[in-house]
Design an enzyme around this catalytic site. Sequence first.
Site, PDB file in Angstrom:
ATOM      1  N   GLU A   1       0.829  -1.278   0.067  1.00 44.87           N
ATOM      2  CA  GLU A   1      -0.013   0.012  -0.036  1.00 44.87           C
ATOM      3  C   GLU A   1       0.908   1.258   0.133  1.00 44.87           C
ATOM      4  O   GLU A   1       0.709   2.011   0.963  1.00 44.87           O
ATOM      5  CB  GLU A   1      -1.015  -0.092   1.359  1.00 44.87           C
ATOM      6  CG  GLU A   1      -2.141  -0.984   0.994  1.00 44.87           C
ATOM      7  CD  GLU A   1      -3.032  -1.059   2.110  1.00 44.87           C
ATOM      8  OE1 GLU A   1      -2.861  -0.292   3.305  1.00 44.87           O
ATOM      9  OE2 GLU A   1      -4.380  -1.488   2.043  1.00 44.87           O
TER      10      GLU A   1
ATOM     11  N   GLU B   1      -6.659  -7.455  -0.324  1.00 48.59           N
ATOM     12  CA  GLU B   1      -6.879  -7.543   1.114  1.00 48.59           C
ATOM     13  C   GLU B   1      -8.318  -7.351   1.327  1.00 48.59           C
ATOM     14  O   GLU B   1      -8.835  -6.020   0.662  1.00 48.59           O
ATOM     15  CB  GLU B   1      -6.124  -6.526   1.817  1.00 48.59           C
ATOM     16  CG  GLU B   1      -4.673  -6.867   2.095  1.00 48.59           C
ATOM     17  CD  GLU B   1      -4.123  -5.700   2.949  1.00 48.59           C
ATOM     18  OE1 GLU B   1      -4.749  -5.046   3.947  1.00 48.59           O
ATOM     19  OE2 GLU B   1      -2.623  -5.405   2.684  1.00 48.59           O
TER      20      GLU B   1
HETATM   21  C1  GAL Z   1      -4.095  -2.380   5.266  1.00 48.48           C
HETATM   22  C2  GAL Z   1      -2.614  -2.755   5.299  1.00 48.48           C
HETATM   23  C3  GAL Z   1      -2.587  -4.281   6.053  1.00 48.48           C
HETATM   24  C4  GAL Z   1      -3.293  -4.081   7.270  1.00 48.48           C
HETATM   25  C5  GAL Z   1      -4.741  -3.949   6.915  1.00 48.48           C
HETATM   26  C6  GAL Z   1      -5.680  -3.520   8.452  1.00 48.48           C
HETATM   27  O1  GAL Z   1      -4.128  -1.063   5.064  1.00 48.48           O
HETATM   28  O2  GAL Z   1      -1.999  -2.963   4.015  1.00 48.48           O
HETATM   29  O3  GAL Z   1      -1.150  -4.351   6.323  1.00 48.48           O
HETATM   30  O4  GAL Z   1      -2.851  -2.985   7.997  1.00 48.48           O
HETATM   31  O5  GAL Z   1      -4.640  -2.549   6.175  1.00 48.48           O
HETATM   32  O6  GAL Z   1      -7.065  -3.115   7.814  1.00 48.48           O
END
Ligand code: GAL
Length: 679
Positions: free
Chosen positions: A153, A311
């Site tokens: 990210e 994610e």
């Molecule tokens: C994203 C990040 C992850 C984790 C996640 C939690 O922004 O890439 O590593 O922190 O959020 O929601």
Amino acid sequence: MSSVRPLRVPGITYGGDYNPEQWPEEVWAEDMRLMREAGVTMVNLGIFAWALLEPSEGVYDFARMDRILDLLQANGIAADLATPTAAPPAWFFRAHPEALPVDKDGRSLWYGSRQTFCPSSPAYRRAALSIARMLGERYAEHPAVAMWHIHNEYGCHNAACYCDTSASAFRHWLRDRYGDDLAALNHAWGTTFWSQWYYDWEEILPPRATGAPPNPTHQLDWRRFCSDELLSLCTAERDVLRQAAPHIPATTNFMVMRTFDALDYWRWAPELDIVSNDHYLMSDDPESDVDVALSADLMRSLAGGPWLLMEHSTGAVNWQPVNRAKHPGEMRRNALANVARGADGISFFQWRAAIAGAEQWHSAMLPHAGTDSPIWQDVVQLGADLKALAEVRGSTVAARVAIVWDWDARWALELPSQPSGELRFQDLVRDWYTPLWRAGIAVDFVRPDADLDRYRLVLAPSLYLVNDAGAANLEAFAERGGTLAVGFHSGAVDENCHIRPGGYPAAFRDILGVRADELFPLLPSQTLQLTGQVRTGATATQWSERIKLAGAEAVAYFADGPLAGGPAVTRHAPGSGIAWYLATRPDPVTLAALMDRICEEADVQPVLVDAPSGLEVVRRTGTDADYLFLIDHAGAGAKVVADGIELLTGHAVHGAVTVPAGGVAVVRESHSRGFLDDV
Ligand code: GAL
Ligand code: ZN
């Protein structure tokens, strides 16, 4: 996704961020067993493992990574292996304190978290590229490694650094942009205003905190620079990995969210082999299903086809004021809605819920409670679902409607010193996207200068900034027979944020057949009544403007306020097309009715005519078959006309398919419709 370096993991990939380094090795065996039980096919590995992989500068310890990759391989699970460069270790900052970032107010930040480094720091770049090279070279031929996960990210926590090193990098970027011509920069920025003229490149700084509003073009160029600066880190890592392992595709996880706007992903997407996205629900969003769909459609558009959901969450996150858990079935609907809109892989943050650290209260595929939990059952169920959907991989969504999405326009709209500080680009776009989502009309997102030939309807809900080429492209689309609809405060400024004079909405005045001489933004508490060809009781908020018709007809009028009797929505017929202007922000019901009319006139059809409300309907179109996705958000279940095979149950469908309450059905249709319904 690029075919030069295809992802060799078959079907719809399934998995999550996997941080085995946070656990004793005894746990790994259980991880493998449970991953297999859940049908996991690929995990995102080592994203924050830098401190363990490189205990001190130039000293590496790959033993743990070797063992875990071998274990994954032995269990038939692929690795999306990360470069751990989002979290430099403490030793790095002690050796290079100058690589710590500085905020707008001149405060230097400290290490002790993640992504707290200056994107322009040469020491950071060197360190990041050397760990990336080490990983690339060591694991290029490891059979488990299927993809590179570059960084994590980009820009999530450090999109902008205001230190002297970044200032100097900014000046380089500006010299490049303005052909080393300082006068050109002064003109572009309009620096005769407030005595801001620059005589020496060295005088130029990042837009650090000032006493009064800073120069808008300075800020806009800064946003462009910050996006490019991080992109150059990403492509540098990519190049190192490509050199070491030319056959392995690379991605980095994007984040399309209302709250994140730092990167111009139109510039990023073509640099990657595979486009991937992270998407999280906002707990206070009453319509988060719309947000899921919007971000997924935007990803497919950026990718030009299938992409990966890198994610999302099985349940609550831990970074909002209150983090709500998901409702029964919601995680499955979220995941499959992404697949419906082109995701060829579904992955979560994270595999196993952490015990320690800043994310100990974040949900996971394997929750703290263990396998005796609804989340685990849902995770296993989803694995089976994705297995059943393997054949949809590679198919895509064919849309006749395009929504213009532009980061320059977004950044410029949200700069300070606007007529209204209330306007948010993503909210304005979502306003128009929502009725199309509800109606089950497929939508792509496009740049203003995109090839629009395949579309019947192009919507520009918010295009405050547009360059001449973009404006001409949209204009030509309407003139040669397309339907164009433009939202208020569009076309106002050029690429340098200079007003386009002569009346609003300047760049689109002619094509829209209207001219406004003054803007009347509304206070947050203000609501206007609308009249004309709108429902009784129609209202509007946020914006109004004094319009004179110059060829267009008025479809709706302001019924009260200072502009009572003046046009609020107009329709023009330039060339052989139609051009609509919405000079205000109608209430959702009124907007939906307008969109209905606009779509109908443009001959844009929903995927399914008369679909029950609350049923999300999307069709993925492949070379051999089409797939009808039906997702019940209303909780009532539905019966829909279809023929073929319902893939999630494996049942044949003759005439009608039943979507269980809160559930999903995916029908491989007997009769392929071809890529587009009418060609
Ligand atoms: C994203 C990040 C992850 C984790 C996640 C939690 O922004 O890439 O590593 O922190 O959020 O929601
Ligand atoms: Zn810096």
